[in-house]
Scaffold this motif. Structure first.
Motif, mmCIF file in Angstrom:
data_model
loop_
_atom_site.group_PDB
_atom_site.id
_atom_site.type_symbol
_atom_site.label_atom_id
_atom_site.label_comp_id
_atom_site.label_asym_id
_atom_site.label_seq_id
_atom_site.Cartn_x
_atom_site.Cartn_y
_atom_site.Cartn_z
ATOM 1 N N GLN A 1 0.826 -1.176 0.000
ATOM 2 C CA GLN A 1 0.000 0.000 0.000
ATOM 3 C C GLN A 1 0.878 1.250 0.000
ATOM 4 O OE1 GLN A 1 0.640 -1.927 2.488
ATOM 5 N NE2 GLN A 1 0.546 -0.884 4.464
ATOM 6 N N VAL A 2 0.262 2.344 -0.392
ATOM 7 C CA VAL A 2 1.001 3.599 -0.469
ATOM 8 C C VAL A 2 1.237 4.142 0.936
ATOM 9 C CG1 VAL A 2 0.942 5.985 -1.282
ATOM 10 C CG2 VAL A 2 0.058 4.144 -2.741
ATOM 11 N N GLN A 3 2.475 4.546 1.170
ATOM 12 C CA GLN A 3 2.817 5.196 2.440
ATOM 13 C C GLN A 3 3.639 6.437 2.163
ATOM 14 O OE1 GLN A 3 4.640 2.138 5.017
ATOM 15 N NE2 GLN A 3 2.882 2.455 6.352
ATOM 16 N N LEU A 4 3.287 7.509 2.855
ATOM 17 C CA LEU A 4 4.067 8.747 2.841
ATOM 18 C C LEU A 4 4.430 9.043 4.290
ATOM 19 C CD1 LEU A 4 1.880 10.893 0.391
ATOM 20 C CD2 LEU A 4 3.909 9.548 -0.151
ATOM 21 N N VAL A 5 5.714 9.156 4.559
ATOM 22 C CA VAL A 5 6.168 9.344 5.935
ATOM 23 C C VAL A 5 7.018 10.605 6.023
ATOM 24 C CG1 VAL A 5 7.428 8.351 7.864
ATOM 25 C CG2 VAL A 5 6.140 6.863 6.317
ATOM 26 N N ALA A 23 9.244 10.504 2.753
ATOM 27 C CA ALA A 23 9.648 9.275 2.073
ATOM 28 C C ALA A 23 8.410 8.523 1.594
ATOM 29 C CB ALA A 23 10.465 8.406 3.006
ATOM 30 N N ALA A 24 8.394 8.195 0.316
ATOM 31 C CA ALA A 24 7.242 7.538 -0.284
ATOM 32 C C ALA A 24 7.550 6.079 -0.597
ATOM 33 C CB ALA A 24 6.838 8.263 -1.563
ATOM 34 N N SER A 25 6.538 5.245 -0.460
ATOM 35 C CA SER A 25 6.650 3.845 -0.858
ATOM 36 C C SER A 25 5.304 3.368 -1.375
ATOM 37 C CB SER A 25 7.108 2.976 0.316
ATOM 38 O OG SER A 25 6.185 3.055 1.376
ATOM 39 N N GLY A 26 5.340 2.310 -2.171
ATOM 40 C CA GLY A 26 4.104 1.744 -2.680
ATOM 41 C C GLY A 26 3.530 2.456 -3.883
ATOM 42 N N ASP A 111 -4.656 12.406 -3.310
ATOM 43 C CA ASP A 111 -5.287 11.179 -2.853
ATOM 44 C C ASP A 111 -4.536 10.476 -1.727
ATOM 45 O OD1 ASP A 111 -4.347 9.103 -5.773
ATOM 46 O OD2 ASP A 111 -3.166 10.447 -4.499
ATOM 47 N N TYR A 112 -3.255 10.678 -1.619
ATOM 48 C CA TYR A 112 -2.508 10.044 -0.534
ATOM 49 C C TYR A 112 -1.814 11.119 0.299
ATOM 50 C CZ TYR A 112 -3.254 5.706 -3.061
ATOM 51 O OH TYR A 112 -3.836 4.630 -3.683
ATOM 52 N N TRP A 113 -1.880 10.920 1.626
ATOM 53 C CA TRP A 113 -1.344 11.882 2.572
ATOM 54 C C TRP A 113 -0.483 11.187 3.608
ATOM 55 C CZ3 TRP A 113 -2.584 17.164 2.360
ATOM 56 C CH2 TRP A 113 -3.573 17.511 1.430
ATOM 57 N N GLY A 114 0.521 11.904 4.072
ATOM 58 C CA GLY A 114 1.282 11.419 5.197
ATOM 59 C C GLY A 114 0.583 11.750 6.506
ATOM 60 N N GLN A 115 1.200 11.358 7.598
ATOM 61 C CA GLN A 115 0.602 11.571 8.914
ATOM 62 C C GLN A 115 0.911 12.957 9.480
ATOM 63 O OE1 GLN A 115 3.475 10.132 8.464
ATOM 64 N NE2 GLN A 115 4.784 11.108 10.009
ATOM 65 N N GLY A 116 1.863 13.630 8.874
ATOM 66 C CA GLY A 116 2.200 14.981 9.297
ATOM 67 C C GLY A 116 3.372 15.046 10.248
#
Length: 123
Positions: A1-5, A23-26, A111-116
């Motif tokens: 799955q897509v992750q933005l950290v 940092a992006a993955s997925g 559409d995809y967001w990190g946790q901040g």
């Protein structure tokens, strides 16, 4: 799955600098336009800076022009936000996001967001 950290936030005095990383993955990062948004307490989330897929086109809100720089390293799947000459008004939670389509300035286009990551600028 897509992750933005996101990382790199913290407490800094006015006039100081911070560099945020996301940092992006997925996802195929080199095909993704990315942006940074921020949300201060009691305020709506707002666009800060955006970059097209290769970083050739960059967009900034007026209040950060000349102080903030968005960049990306597609080999590391990472987008950065260099923030200089920080002001107390820059205090907010900063988010990175992937552009799905539409206006780069509109959070509904993402559409995809990190946790901040929290940025606090003391006066």
């Amino acid at each position: 799955q897509v992750q933005l950290v996101e990382s790199g936030g913290g407490l800094v005095q006015a006039g100081g600098s911070l560099r945020l990383s996301c940092a992006a993955s997925g996802l195929t990062f080199s095909s993704a336009a990315m942006a940074w948004f921020r949300q201060a307490p009691g305020k709506e989330r707002e666009f800060v800076a955006g970059s097209n897929r290769i970083g050739g086109n960059r967009y900034y809100r007026d209040s950060v022009k000349g102080r903030f720089t968005i960049s990306r390293d597609n080999a590391k799947n990472t987008v950065y936000l260099q923030m200089n000459s920080l002001k107390p008004d820059d205090t907010a939670v900063y988010y990175c996001a992937r552009l799905r389509g539409g206006s780069v300035y509109d959070e509904k286009s993402y559409d995809y967001w990190g946790q901040g990551t929290q940025v606090t600028v003391s006066s």
